[in-house]
Structure formats: structure tokens, C-alpha cells
Design a protein around this motif. Structure first.
Motif, PDB file in Angstrom:
ATOM      1  N   ARG A   1      -2.926  16.354  17.557  1.00  0.00           N
ATOM      2  CA  ARG A   1      -2.797  15.068  16.847  1.00  0.00           C
ATOM      3  C   ARG A   1      -4.191  14.574  16.505  1.00  0.00           C
ATOM      4  NH1 ARG A   1      -1.471  11.832  13.682  1.00  0.00           N
ATOM      5  NH2 ARG A   1      -0.160   9.994  13.903  1.00  0.00           N
ATOM      6  N   LEU A   2      -4.343  14.059  15.311  1.00  0.00           N
ATOM      7  CA  LEU A   2      -5.609  13.439  14.933  1.00  0.00           C
ATOM      8  C   LEU A   2      -5.284  12.170  14.154  1.00  0.00           C
ATOM      9  CD1 LEU A   2      -8.772  15.363  13.783  1.00  0.00           C
ATOM     10  CD2 LEU A   2      -8.405  12.966  13.284  1.00  0.00           C
ATOM     11  N   LYS A   3      -5.474  11.047  14.800  1.00  0.00           N
ATOM     12  CA  LYS A   3      -5.139   9.747  14.210  1.00  0.00           C
ATOM     13  C   LYS A   3      -6.404   9.103  13.656  1.00  0.00           C
ATOM     14  CE  LYS A   3      -3.044   5.817  13.382  1.00  0.00           C
ATOM     15  NZ  LYS A   3      -2.189   5.679  12.198  1.00  0.00           N
ATOM     16  N   LEU A   4      -6.326   8.650  12.429  1.00  0.00           N
ATOM     17  CA  LEU A   4      -7.485   8.066  11.745  1.00  0.00           C
ATOM     18  C   LEU A   4      -7.388   6.547  11.728  1.00  0.00           C
ATOM     19  CD1 LEU A   4      -9.942   7.986   9.815  1.00  0.00           C
ATOM     20  CD2 LEU A   4      -8.389   8.549   7.950  1.00  0.00           C
ATOM     21  N   ARG A   5      -8.451   5.902  12.153  1.00  0.00           N
ATOM     22  CA  ARG A   5      -8.576   4.437  12.053  1.00  0.00           C
ATOM     23  C   ARG A   5      -9.625   4.162  10.994  1.00  0.00           C
ATOM     24  NH1 ARG A   5     -11.402  -0.347  11.501  1.00  0.00           N
ATOM     25  NH2 ARG A   5     -10.695  -1.946  12.945  1.00  0.00           N
ATOM     26  N   SER A   6      -9.182   3.776   9.801  1.00  0.00           N
ATOM     27  CA  SER A   6     -10.118   3.588   8.692  1.00  0.00           C
ATOM     28  C   SER A   6     -10.467   2.110   8.524  1.00  0.00           C
ATOM     29  CB  SER A   6      -9.534   4.139   7.392  1.00  0.00           C
ATOM     30  OG  SER A   6      -8.347   3.452   7.042  1.00  0.00           O
ATOM     31  N   ALA A   7     -11.674   1.861   8.025  1.00  0.00           N
ATOM     32  CA  ALA A   7     -12.155   0.488   7.890  1.00  0.00           C
ATOM     33  C   ALA A   7     -11.368  -0.300   6.841  1.00  0.00           C
ATOM     34  CB  ALA A   7     -13.644   0.505   7.538  1.00  0.00           C
ATOM     35  N   SER A   8     -11.137   0.307   5.680  1.00  0.00           N
ATOM     36  CA  SER A   8     -10.498  -0.415   4.580  1.00  0.00           C
ATOM     37  C   SER A   8      -9.077  -0.852   4.927  1.00  0.00           C
ATOM     38  CB  SER A   8     -10.472   0.452   3.318  1.00  0.00           C
ATOM     39  OG  SER A   8     -11.772   0.768   2.887  1.00  0.00           O
TER      40      SER A   8
ATOM     41  N   ILE B   1       0.832  -1.198   0.000  1.00  0.00           N
ATOM     42  CA  ILE B   1       0.000   0.000   0.000  1.00  0.00           C
ATOM     43  C   ILE B   1       0.870   1.254   0.000  1.00  0.00           C
ATOM     44  CG2 ILE B   1      -1.827  -1.235   1.221  1.00  0.00           C
ATOM     45  CD1 ILE B   1      -0.985   0.240   3.772  1.00  0.00           C
ATOM     46  N   GLY B   2       0.227   2.408  -0.086  1.00  0.00           N
ATOM     47  CA  GLY B   2       0.940   3.672   0.014  1.00  0.00           C
ATOM     48  C   GLY B   2       1.031   4.470  -1.266  1.00  0.00           C
ATOM     49  N   TYR B   3       0.497   3.953  -2.374  1.00  0.00           N
ATOM     50  CA  TYR B   3       0.609   4.656  -3.648  1.00  0.00           C
ATOM     51  C   TYR B   3      -0.269   5.913  -3.705  1.00  0.00           C
ATOM     52  CZ  TYR B   3       3.106   0.555  -5.306  1.00  0.00           C
ATOM     53  OH  TYR B   3       4.024  -0.449  -5.452  1.00  0.00           O
ATOM     54  N   MET B   4      -1.267   6.004  -2.821  1.00  0.00           N
ATOM     55  CA  MET B   4      -2.132   7.188  -2.778  1.00  0.00           C
ATOM     56  C   MET B   4      -1.965   7.966  -1.481  1.00  0.00           C
ATOM     57  SD  MET B   4      -5.819   6.299  -4.405  1.00  0.00           S
ATOM     58  CE  MET B   4      -6.367   7.954  -4.048  1.00  0.00           C
ATOM     59  N   HIS B   5      -0.928   7.674  -0.725  1.00  0.00           N
ATOM     60  CA  HIS B   5      -0.762   8.305   0.596  1.00  0.00           C
ATOM     61  C   HIS B   5      -0.598   9.818   0.451  1.00  0.00           C
ATOM     62  CE1 HIS B   5       0.200   8.776   4.758  1.00  0.00           C
ATOM     63  NE2 HIS B   5       1.413   9.242   4.492  1.00  0.00           N
ATOM     64  N   ARG B   6      -1.415  10.581   1.187  1.00  0.00           N
ATOM     65  CA  ARG B   6      -1.402  12.041   1.092  1.00  0.00           C
ATOM     66  C   ARG B   6      -0.965  12.701   2.390  1.00  0.00           C
ATOM     67  NH1 ARG B   6      -5.907  10.059   0.237  1.00  0.00           N
ATOM     68  NH2 ARG B   6      -7.071  11.237   1.786  1.00  0.00           N
ATOM     69  N   GLY B   7      -0.704  11.924   3.412  1.00  0.00           N
ATOM     70  CA  GLY B   7      -0.293  12.501   4.682  1.00  0.00           C
ATOM     71  C   GLY B   7      -1.394  13.294   5.352  1.00  0.00           C
ATOM     72  N   ALA B   8      -2.641  12.831   5.220  1.00  0.00           N
ATOM     73  CA  ALA B   8      -3.780  13.591   5.747  1.00  0.00           C
ATOM     74  C   ALA B   8      -3.687  13.780   7.246  1.00  0.00           C
ATOM     75  CB  ALA B   8      -5.083  12.895   5.377  1.00  0.00           C
ATOM     76  N   GLU B   9      -3.219  12.777   7.962  1.00  0.00           N
ATOM     77  CA  GLU B   9      -3.149  12.886   9.421  1.00  0.00           C
ATOM     78  C   GLU B   9      -2.198  14.005   9.845  1.00  0.00           C
ATOM     79  OE1 GLU B   9      -4.094   8.275  10.744  1.00  0.00           O
ATOM     80  OE2 GLU B   9      -2.032   8.892  10.384  1.00  0.00           O
ATOM     81  N   LYS B  10      -1.134  14.200   9.104  1.00  0.00           N
ATOM     82  CA  LYS B  10      -0.202  15.297   9.408  1.00  0.00           C
ATOM     83  C   LYS B  10      -0.822  16.637   9.019  1.00  0.00           C
ATOM     84  CE  LYS B  10       3.754  16.374  11.167  1.00  0.00           C
ATOM     85  NZ  LYS B  10       3.965  16.122  12.611  1.00  0.00           N
TER      86      LYS B  10
END
Length: 386
Positions: free
Chosen positions: A344-351, A56-65
């Protein structure tokens, strides 16, 4: 060739295959069977998968940062994009977390309208997969019906919010604005119309012997694996894990909708069970939307949001807000230092969790079944990479 006294013997060079018969096959990151930039690294022995690794990681946008550099009004825009099929539900988790930090009560009209729109968003999400999954297995017709029903519901979502995919309709303290005049009647007509045509998926898909042959007893996910990998949503419930936050930890107006809310489960845990759960859950979401419309018709006129200060600061502390998104559990862990932006805002996503189960599901299966298994996990790549 080696001369001998007997018959001639010939040795043919076999190269690297002398060491191993395994073959490494890369599926993706751009590949028709991955419906998104996901890469699968498969180790094959003939036609059978020995090992599978999702890369994974090809669409990583660093949204949490990026959350850390935007205030509590602006982060809603970032939050609604990771699962682009569930934008309203994504927004909801963030504003619920911020409201909890503030100790804020939301007007009743906003609570019921949020619940209604969350269920309409759930139907939109599920319709996409009800159409795209048969398409991946060679059935092209259901996708056209799915998009016809999606368009009908998209019209009412666009009318109330102004957006087709990224609604940006939630606000800390309620919703952006009240419903347009006559909107509830149009929403009710759309829900009724979609429900009346849902039997097409029973006839075209579940009644199709080829579809059943490709999905029954394929990709069986055990309840133990569900718990081990943190799988949630319809995929977990298809394996007999009877857990739904709307019932087990009610939020919004779900506590008052327990008579209508039915948690759909299956025991088989295969690809067919996952599709059946998704289809039946769509019917339940339509019923919940009707119940919300009934309640909204009974409520007296009132505010749809709370007035907020010009600069919104959450008090120092932390909280975790989780919701039952269409694809599973969606959680936001929010930490505040008392500033106008999250510390800090950490996201726990279902997918993200659901896709990890491929490590367990794919080994031992045939390459031909890989597409059926992958499609039955109903993931959105942006929800994995965040």
C-alpha cells in the motif's frame, strides 16, 4: 388581474423564485478561472456567495492503486506526476520512504545535490504562480517575465536530468547519475541571473494599486481554519502558522542550512499575504540553492548513488515519509509485505487539503472576489485528484 373597487392591482408570475432567491452557479470543470479541471458549485444570493463546494475527481487516475502493481523503481515515475510543477520533490518523498524502510544511507554528494535540485524545483513552481496569479486578475505582463526566469532554470534542470517537467532523476539510494562537467557553474549563473531580476514582481505586482485593491483583506483564512483543514505550505504560513518541515523536522541537508533557511510568515491571512509569502519564499529558495552549490564545491569526488540488487524488496513493515513540497506538506505512507512492490502506498498531497479551505473562504464573499481567492490557493489539480 383581480377586479376591485379601488385601483387595479396586477400580480406578475415569479416562478420558482417565490421559494428561494438563491441561484446555483457551476464554475467548471472547464473554466478560465479554475486553471484546471476543478468544478466549484456555488450557491449565490445576488452577487454574494452563500455556500461553496469544490467538486473534484475529474482528473483522478488511481495512482495510489497503480503503486501496488509496480516495483520500487517504477513507482517513482507515477509519483512525480501528481503535481507536475514539483516533479522532483514528488520523487523525493517516495525514495526517502523506501530508503528509510531499507535502512539505507545515501552518499553525501547525493544528499546535497538532492537538496539543491529540490530548491531549484521550488523556484520553478513558485515562478509559475507568481506569473499566473496576476494574469487571473487581469495583469498579463508578469507571466512573460515569470516564464523567462523559468526557462533559465529549466535549462539547467534539463541538462542534469534530461527532462523538462518529469525529471525522473531520483533513484532509491541516490540519483541517476553525476552532474555534467561545468554544470554547477552554469547553475550558479542561472540562480544569480534569476535573483537579479526578481524585483520585477515587486514593481509590477506588489507595487500595483489595482492588484493590492483586489487582494488586500480578501479571502482571509484564520489560523484555526488552517489547522482544521490541514492547510500547509505558504498558504498556512501567510495566516501566521509558523511551520516548515525543512526547519522543524530537517531532512536531506536542511539541518546544516538553518542559517540560510528563513521561514517566511505573515499574519494577515489574505490573498495579498499569500502572494507575498510566495514571493519572499522564492528569494529564500534561491539563497538555499547558492548555499548548496557552495557546499558541493567543497565536497571531494565520490559516488552519487548506492549499488542496488537486481530485484529490490523492502522489508515487511510500514513508514511515513513527508517533505516540505513547494505547495505544502507532501507525505507517503508506505506499507510493505516484503515483496518487490508496495502492499500500500497512500499519498497525502498538499493541494488536496488546501483546496478544501474554499468551503470556509468563499461564503460571504462576492463572486468577483472568487477568482482572486481561488488563484491565491496556488493548487495543481492533479495534486488534488491524484
Amino acid at each position: 388581474m383581480t377586479p376591485t373597487t379601488g385601483p387595479t392591482e396586477t400580480m406578475v408570475g415569479i416562478g420558482g423564485a417565490a421559494e428561494s432567491t438563491d441561484m446555483v452557479l457551476n464554475i467548471g470543470p472547464q473554466h478560465p478561472s479554475t486553471h484546471g479541471v476543478l468544478r466549484l458549485r456555488l450557491v449565490l444570493d445576488g452577487e454574494r456567495i452563500q455556500h461553496a463546494e469544490p467538486v473534484i475527481g475529474y482528473m483522478h487516475r488511481g495512482a495510489e492503486k497503480l503503486f501496488e502493481a509496480r516495483d520500487y523503481r517504477q513507482i517513482i515515475m507515477l509519483a512525480n506526476r501528481h503535481d507536475w510543477l514539483s516533479a522532483f520533490s514528488n520523487e523525493l518523498g517516495v525514495v526517502l520512504g523506501v530508503e528509510r524502510m531499507l535502512g539505507m544511507e545515501v552518499p553525501e554528494r547525493a544528499v546535497w545535490t538532492r537538496t539543491l535540485l529540490a530548491e531549484l524545483n521550488r523556484v520553478l513552481n513558485h515562478l509559475m504562480f507568481l506569473g499566473s496569479y496576476p494574469l487571473e486578475l487581469g495583469g498579463i505582463t508578469p507571466i512573460f517575465y515569470a516564464f523567462t526566469e523559468r526557462e533559465e532554470l529549466q535549462h539547467v534542470m534539463e541538462e542534469i536530468s534530461g527532462g523538462r517537467m518529469h525529471y525522473m532523476f531520483n533513484r532509491v539510494g541516490g540519483l541517476k547519475e553525476d552532474m555534467p562537467a561545468g554544470w554547477t557553474a552554469r547553475a550558479r549563473a542561472s540562480v544569480s541571473g534569476v535573483r537579479s531580476r526578481m524585483d520585477r514582481f515587486d514593481d509590477l505586482v506588489l507595487g500595483n494599486e489595482i492588484f493590492r485593491g483586489r487582494t488586500r483583506d480578501v479571502g482571509v483564512l484564520s489560523p484555526e481554519a488552517v489547522h482544521a483543514y490541514g492547510v500547509s505550505g505558504p498558504i498556512a504560513r501567510a495566516s501566521g502558522v509558523d511551520f516548515d518541515l525543512r526547519r522543524d523536522e530537517p531532512y536531506l541537508a536542511y539541518g546544516e542550512l538553518q542559517d540560510t533557511l528563513k521561514v517566511v510568515t505573515r499574519q494577515e491571512g489574505d490573498c495579498l499575504a499569500r502572494f507575498e509569502c510566495l514571493l519572499e519564499q522564492t528569494h529564500v529558495a534561491l539563497d538555499l540553492a547558492d548555499a548548496c552549490l557552495d557546499r558541493l564545491a567543497e565536497l571531494p569526488p565520490g559516488p552519487i548513488n548506492q549499488r542496488l540488487p537486481k530485484v529490490l524488496k523492502a522489508p515487511e513493515g510500514h513508514t511515513y515519509a513527508w517533505t516540505e513540497n513547494p505547495l505544502g506538506i507532501n507525505g507517503y505512507y508506505l506499507v510493505s509485505k516484503g515483496e518487490k512492490t508496495p502492499y500500500r502506498l497512500k499519498l497525502r498531497s498538499a493541494s488536496y487539503n488546501n483546496i478544501q479551505a474554499l468551503v470556509e473562504l468563499l461564503p460571504g464573499t462576492l463572486v468577483a472576489d472568487m477568482v482572486a481567492i481561488l488563484g491565491s490557493l496556488f493548487f495543481v489539480v492533479g495534486d488534488i485528484d491524484k
